[in-house]
Design a protein around this motif. Structure first.
Motif, PDB file in Angstrom:
ATOM      1  N   GLN A  73     124.240  91.233  60.120  1.00 24.40           N
ATOM      2  CA  GLN A  73     125.064  92.371  60.581  1.00 24.40           C
ATOM      3  C   GLN A  73     124.270  93.672  60.575  1.00 24.40           C
ATOM      4  O   GLN A  73     124.407  94.499  61.477  1.00 24.40           O
ATOM      5  CB  GLN A  73     126.302  92.504  59.689  1.00 24.40           C
ATOM      6  CG  GLN A  73     127.293  91.367  59.836  1.00 24.40           C
ATOM      7  CD  GLN A  73     128.477  91.520  58.898  1.00 24.40           C
ATOM      8  OE1 GLN A  73     128.488  92.421  58.062  1.00 24.40           O
ATOM      9  NE2 GLN A  73     129.470  90.643  59.039  1.00 24.40           N
TER      10      GLN A  73
ATOM     11  N   THR B 146     124.524  86.812  56.014  1.00 23.65           N
ATOM     12  CA  THR B 146     125.451  87.392  57.008  1.00 23.65           C
ATOM     13  C   THR B 146     125.324  88.908  57.042  1.00 23.65           C
ATOM     14  O   THR B 146     125.330  89.532  58.110  1.00 23.65           O
ATOM     15  CB  THR B 146     126.892  86.994  56.659  1.00 23.65           C
ATOM     16  OG1 THR B 146     126.987  85.565  56.609  1.00 23.65           O
ATOM     17  CG2 THR B 146     127.856  87.528  57.700  1.00 23.65           C
ATOM     18  N   ALA B 147     125.178  89.515  55.844  1.00 18.52           N
ATOM     19  CA  ALA B 147     125.040  90.972  55.782  1.00 18.52           C
ATOM     20  C   ALA B 147     123.750  91.423  56.454  1.00 18.52           C
ATOM     21  O   ALA B 147     123.736  92.437  57.192  1.00 18.52           O
ATOM     22  CB  ALA B 147     125.080  91.448  54.322  1.00 18.52           C
TER      23      ALA B 147
ATOM     24  N   LYS C  58     128.785  79.647  43.684  1.00 16.30           N
ATOM     25  CA  LYS C  58     128.773  81.105  43.841  1.00 16.30           C
ATOM     26  C   LYS C  58     127.443  81.584  44.403  1.00 16.30           C
ATOM     27  O   LYS C  58     127.391  82.507  45.234  1.00 16.30           O
ATOM     28  CB  LYS C  58     129.046  81.775  42.498  1.00 16.30           C
ATOM     29  CG  LYS C  58     130.472  81.598  42.000  1.00 16.30           C
ATOM     30  CD  LYS C  58     130.679  82.339  40.690  1.00 16.30           C
ATOM     31  CE  LYS C  58     132.104  82.185  40.196  1.00 16.30           C
ATOM     32  NZ  LYS C  58     132.323  82.892  38.905  1.00 16.30           N
TER      33      LYS C  58
ATOM     34  N   GLN D 225     124.831  83.051  51.356  1.00 17.62           N
ATOM     35  CA  GLN D 225     125.398  83.038  52.714  1.00 17.62           C
ATOM     36  C   GLN D 225     125.906  84.431  53.091  1.00 17.62           C
ATOM     37  O   GLN D 225     125.680  84.905  54.209  1.00 17.62           O
ATOM     38  CB  GLN D 225     126.527  82.006  52.785  1.00 17.62           C
ATOM     39  CG  GLN D 225     127.120  81.856  54.193  1.00 17.62           C
ATOM     40  CD  GLN D 225     128.193  80.795  54.240  1.00 17.62           C
ATOM     41  OE1 GLN D 225     128.525  80.199  53.215  1.00 17.62           O
ATOM     42  NE2 GLN D 225     128.743  80.554  55.418  1.00 17.62           N
ATOM     43  N   LYS D 226     126.605  85.092  52.151  1.00 14.88           N
ATOM     44  CA  LYS D 226     127.088  86.446  52.417  1.00 14.88           C
ATOM     45  C   LYS D 226     125.928  87.409  52.644  1.00 14.88           C
ATOM     46  O   LYS D 226     125.974  88.294  53.506  1.00 14.88           O
ATOM     47  CB  LYS D 226     127.947  86.947  51.259  1.00 14.88           C
ATOM     48  CG  LYS D 226     129.295  86.255  51.156  1.00 14.88           C
ATOM     49  CD  LYS D 226     130.115  86.855  50.008  1.00 14.88           C
ATOM     50  CE  LYS D 226     131.481  86.199  49.932  1.00 14.88           C
ATOM     51  NZ  LYS D 226     132.285  86.755  48.798  1.00 14.88           N
TER      52      LYS D 226
ATOM     53  N   GLU E  57     127.345  80.762  48.020  1.00 16.18           N
ATOM     54  CA  GLU E  57     128.233  81.685  48.751  1.00 16.18           C
ATOM     55  C   GLU E  57     127.608  83.085  48.837  1.00 16.18           C
ATOM     56  O   GLU E  57     127.664  83.739  49.890  1.00 16.18           O
ATOM     57  CB  GLU E  57     129.578  81.761  48.042  1.00 16.18           C
ATOM     58  CG  GLU E  57     130.584  82.651  48.768  1.00 16.18           C
ATOM     59  CD  GLU E  57     131.916  82.691  48.030  1.00 16.18           C
ATOM     60  OE1 GLU E  57     132.819  83.399  48.515  1.00 16.18           O
ATOM     61  OE2 GLU E  57     132.037  82.023  46.977  1.00 16.18           O
ATOM     62  N   ALA E  58     126.975  83.537  47.724  1.00 12.19           N
ATOM     63  CA  ALA E  58     126.344  84.859  47.729  1.00 12.19           C
ATOM     64  C   ALA E  58     125.176  84.899  48.711  1.00 12.19           C
ATOM     65  O   ALA E  58     124.984  85.886  49.440  1.00 12.19           O
ATOM     66  CB  ALA E  58     125.884  85.216  46.320  1.00 12.19           C
TER      67      ALA E  58
END
Length: 584
Positions: free
Chosen positions: A221, A217-218, A207, A213-214, A210-211
């Motif tokens: 962006q 990515t955020a 987790k 990585q998110k 994954e967090a």
């Protein structure tokens, strides 16, 4: 309903009974179940009474029977019913639909849609009673049942003694079992908790990866969106500049089109008026046209008559010449030759000319002297009237000047006071302005003139819709109204949406001046500024109060005294902004 469910569970669930019929007592009282007819009418049909009257029991049970079996509507008789009575019971007006005799039951069935004849009676024979009968009791069977009851009571007593002796052991074992179950539950809970913690710990690293990585990515962006926002903002500035140029061109085109339209409207109005005048003139001149046509016809006739007369005159002249021969002199021949070519109007003109020369030679016309004297006397009378009118005019002008000398200085002083206040308001925003009075010989043309200057390079110009923008006119208007407040005292003033249509610079200037007037030493009245929006970063004073009016179908639920806490909403907005800035 709870009692009904409880007894139903006991009978069907615990006792395992099958053929059990339960009925629930209705909520309607027994007295509310009315008989179809009175006892007197019942006896007329040959019936003795109602089934409910033969029953004895609690009102609730009887009401249940009335609700389920309609015993209050079923009649009975101990004797047989005659044919006439049966026909009366079967008639459509009979209120009784069911009755019983000593051996049979009768039910009347009516079909109203098929008329009076569509009536039938269904008859059934009564079955012999099986439970509630008058037969004697079987003593042998009764003794057997009593013996079984005694044996069952003996067995029940032994079971009670056994239960009493085993109660202490049962309680001890129950206590031990409860302690063991409690310990088992604690161990199981501890096991489940540790297994859950182990599973949670094992799943944290994926987790977390994954967090992260998110999050990355955020961030990517967000950076991309920021670049896009900057590009969009730059493109928006360019488009806004182009839009402004197009708006100016459009405004100039609209002014040109409006001017052309005004000229077109004026020309159209002139054309319509000319057309109307032409129609009116045609109507007015129709008689003249008709008269002219008659005159033209008369002229043609007279022309023809003149031509005939000339021809006749020439013929007679030639005849005279033939008669006279050589008796005329050369002058007479010349005159006679000229006269032969003259038309009647030429002859008339020549006659009038000769008469005029004759009158001049004889001393002139006597009526001219009289006409001259009459005109002299008329001129003298007119000069007298002119003198009287000049005297009256001088008197009126003197009265006007006397009255004007009373109110004109006061007006000038009042305008000076307004102009000073107006100029002071403009000086606070580094602009200039003055108020004056346009004076004319005609008092109806007097008017207040406001002159303003919003730029250093331009002179004071008259306030109108051609020189100033809409925002500048709004600023001048509100400053003029503020300048009037020293002359018109009022406890409060309401300013409704004065900032709408202003550019940000003018709105800030007007708001700052209103704050200084309403909250400063020069203020004397309370101001209410009503507006749907305000710019950010405006000047505020501690004596000001801001009221936010919230209404509509999407209002949050009322709390406390029914007021919306804008402080809570403001803190939430700041928290959301802070989280957004922290992520950025």
């Amino acid at each position: 309903p709870d009692d009904f469910d409880k007894i139903q569970q006991h009978l069907y669930g615990r006792m395992k009974l099958v053929d059990v019929f339960l009925r629930q007592a209705p909520t309607i009282a027994l007295a509310d179940y009315r008989r179809p007819c009175s006892d007197q009418q019942l006896h007329q049909y040959g019936l003795d009474g109602w089934i409910v009257d033969l029953l004895d029991g609690p009102d609730e049970v009887l009401a249940m029977l009335c609700d389920n079996r309609m015993v209050h509507q079923n009649a009975y008789t101990l004797s047989d019913v005659s044919n006439a009575q049966a026909d009366a019971l079967r008639h459509r007006d009979s209120p009784i639909t069911s009755y019983a005799t000593a051996t049979q039951t009768h039910r009347v069935m009516r079909r109203k849609e098929y008329g009076d004849q569509a009536t039938s009676i269904r008859t059934e024979f009564l079955r012999p009673a099986r439970l509630f009968t008058d037969a004697p009791v079987d003593r042998r069977h009764e003794e057997e049942l009593n013996a079984k009851i005694r044996d069952a009571e003996h067995d029940l007593e032994e079971l009670r003694e056994a239960i009493t002796s085993n109660t202490a052991d049962f309680r001890e074992h129950t206590r031990i079992k409860a302690a063991v179950d409690k310990e088992k539950k604690q161990i199981q809970d501890d096991k489940n908790r540790k297994q859950a913690e182990q599973a949670t710990w094992a799943g944290l690293q994926p987790k977390l990866d994954e967090a992260e990585q998110k999050l990355e990515t955020a961030y990517t962006q967000i950076r991309t969106h920021r670049e896009s926002q900057r590009e969009i903002a730059a493109r928006g500035d360019t488009i806004a500049f182009q839009k402004g140029e197009l708006i100016l061109d459009y405004a100039n085109s609209i002014d040109a089109v409006r001017t052309v339209h005004v000229q077109l409207f004026k020309a159209e109005i002139i054309r319509i008026e000319a057309q109307s005048d032409l129609e009116q003139l045609k109507l007015r001149n129709q008689e003249d046209i008709d008269a002219l046509e008659e005159c033209r016809q008369e002229h043609e006739a007279m022309t023809a008559a003149v031509a005939a007369t000339l021809a006749e005159g020439r013929r007679l002249g030639e005849l005279c010449a033939a008669v006279t021969g050589d008796g005329l002199t050369d002058v007479e021949d010349e005159v006679f030759a000229q006269m032969r070519e003259w038309m009647p109007d030429t002859l008339e003109t020549e006659i009038q000319s000769v008469q005029a020369r004759l009158e001049m030679n004889t001393g002139g016309h006597m009526g001219i002297i009289k006409e001259y004297e009459d005109r002299v006397r008329a001129i003298d009378r007119a000069r007298g009237k002119v003198g009287d009118l000049e005297t009256t005019l001088a008197t009126f002008e003197e009265s006007i000047e006397r009255v004007k000398s009373i109110w004109e200085p006061r007006l000038d002083a009042l305008i000076v006071q307004i102009s000073e206040a107006f100029a002071e308001n403009f000086a606070q925003i580094n602009c200039a302005g003055e108020v004056g009075v346009f004076k004319d010989e005609d008092f109806d043309q007097w008017a207040i003139q406001i002159r303003v200057k919003f730029r250093e390079s331009e002179p004071l110009s008259l306030l109108d819709s051609h020189r100033q923008s809409g925002g500048e006119r709004a600023v001048s208007t509100i400053f003029y109204l503020m300048a009037l407040q020293t002359l018109a005292r009022a406890p409060f003033r309401v300013v409704d949406e004065i900032n709408q249509g202003m550019d940000p610079r003018n709105e800030r200037l007007v708001h700052s001046r209103m704050v200084s007037i309403a909250c400063g030493q020069e203020g004397g009245s309370q101001y209410f500024l009503i507006t749907p929006k305000l710019l950010a970063g405006l000047e505020y004073h501690r004596d000001m109060k801001v009221h936010c009016i919230a209404s509509g179908e999407f209002m949050p639920d009322s709390r406390g005294e029914g007021k919306v806490d804008f402080g809570v909403l403001a803190r939430r907005a700041l928290e959301v902004r802070a989280r957004a800035e922290g992520r950025a």
